[in-house]
Design a protein around this motif. Structure first.
Motif: not given
Length: 435
Positions: A333-339, A364-368, A380-383, A419-422
């Motif tokens: 699925g679409y998820k945020i990862y980090y290293q 998940e989608y990053q906003v900032s 800051l991210y959207n779920l 609400g909506s995206y972002g």
């Protein structure tokens, strides 16, 4: 299409979308290209012709099966080419009216011959046979009719060493059970088994993916899977008389979503399939003897595996003496990862990175993304969630330190409203404070 030649190399046949041309490249056994770098032009530009099949012609060349979508052109066309890419014999190789429908298929058979077939909406299949010069074996096509059902869908068809064919189809009534069926025809396309075919398994309503192979001793090997159902991938072997040799419904290869490739031998079947669980792509195999004995544990053996999906980098930030890299990953699925990496760019966290929310399956989608002076990263991210059948976006704030630890519990701090995206949110940093 990839067609083997008789010297260990292959012909690569392809259509160029921009120009509509059909071209070919000849590759030797060492991978060297023997024709011009742009390929050899076989069919002049048109966006209304596609490659349906291609088979070796038995003398080092190939036979190309084309389908035309222009009313002024014959609907199907067989063309034979030499090893040098020159047309051999008649063009087309057979008259277009040998088959009544728009599309026919060609298979390489035994004795320097080729099998042609065409199926229609009723489920009946027409057969004929040609030699490399296009001479027909039968003046009238031979028709096999599987019987009356609400629907009949051909799943797979392959040749047998004796010059016949074996094929699988699904049939049933609307709103009722669907049966997966199999039939074997001899060199003259006459049924070798019960006229209406042999029932392999009872399926649900979804599409089936099947794979067939026929071995030299007359055995037929079949694997199948029904998509979008909690259905395992299965396999079965049939004797030359059409009797299943394993238990009713076949043997389970895997309970995961899989597309199986089947290779049949006299005493065993070899099965390969893909496995897409836990963010990994795996190629698995199983070998099963005609006596039902498994060569590998249930579920098969992993041949090779890799991380599945693609990664789309967001950004890289310095956190004190370390670096943090963030990306969106669709392995699961679409998820945020980090290293987290050290000064030498050696990763310090788990291989392949760490999920921002390891226990969540929502997208998940990053906003900032912004770093603080004390070596932390604000995310800051959207779920994206499904609530009562509707898509809802929630906005969260998470803070990650230079060890890779998430400092806010759970998903982070919820930023209302829903609400909506972002969500219209904007983030800024002043000192170590987040606004």
């Amino acid at each position: 299409r990839l067609v083997p030649n008789n010297t260990g190399g292959a012909f690569v046949l392809y259509k160029c979308p921009g120009w509509g041309t059909i071209s070919a490249q000849s590759i030797d056994a060492y991978g060297n290209m023997l024709w011009p770098i742009d390929g050899l032009l076989l069919v002049t530009p048109t966006n209304y012709i596609n490659i349906i099949d291609a088979v070796p012609d038995g003398t080092g060349g190939f036979i190309l099966n084309l389908r035309s979508y222009q009313s002024a052109q014959p609907p199907h066309r067989l063309v034979r080419y030499s090893a040098q890419g020159l047309i051999v014999g008649n063009d087309p190789l057979i008259p277009f009216n040998v088959f009544s429908k728009d599309e026919c298929h060609i298979l390489h058979s035994s004795g320097g011959q080729f099998i042609l077939y065409q199926n229609d909406e009723s489920g009946s299949i027409e057969f004929n046979r040609i030699d490399a010069s296009g001479n027909l074996a039968f003046p009238v096509n031979i028709v096999y009719d599987p019987g009356t059902s609400d629907f009949v869908t051909l799943c797979d068809l392959t040749t047998t060493p004796s010059g016949g064919v074996v094929f699988a189809w699904r049939q049933g009534i609307w709103g009722g059970n669907h049966n997966l069926m199999i039939q074997k025809l001899d060199h003259d396309f006459l049924p070798l088994w019960t006229q209406s075919g042999v029932i392999v398994d009872t399926l649900g309503s979804e599409m089936s993916d099947t794979s067939l192979d026929a071995s030299s001793n007359g055995s037929t090997w079949l694997s199948w899977y029904s998509y979008n159902e909690p259905s395992p991938a299965k396999a079965q072997v049939f004797s030359s008389e059409g009797s299943p040799l394993w238990e009713q419904g076949g043997k389970i290869l895997t309970t995961d979503i899989a597309r199986v490739m089947t290779f049949g031998f006299a005493d065993r079947g070899l099965f390969f399939w893909n496995d897409e669980n836990n963010g990994m792509d795996r190629l698995c195999k199983q070998v099963i003897g005609t006596n039902g004995a498994l060569s590998y544990p249930p579920g098969g053996e992993t041949v090779v595996q890799k991380l599945r999906g693609q990664a789309y980098i967001y950004d890289i930030f310095a956190l004190n003496d370390r670096y943090i890299t963030l990306w969106q990953d669709d392995r699961d699925g679409y998820k945020i990862y980090y290293q987290i990496s050290d000064q030498n760019m050696q990763p310090l966290l788990a291989p392949n990175g760490v999920a921002l929310n390891p226990v969540l399956n929502d997208e998940e989608y990053q906003v900032s993304l912004q770093a603080t002076p004390d070596g932390k990263l604000a995310v800051l991210y959207n779920l994206q969630e499904q609530i009562d059948g509707s898509t809802v976006y929630e906005t969260y704030l998470q803070l990650i330190d230079h060890y890779g630890e998430r400092l806010y519990p759970g998903r982070g701090i919820h930023i209302p409203p829903q609400g909506s995206y972002g969500n219209g949110s904007v983030m800024g940093i002043s000192g170590n404070d987040i606004y």
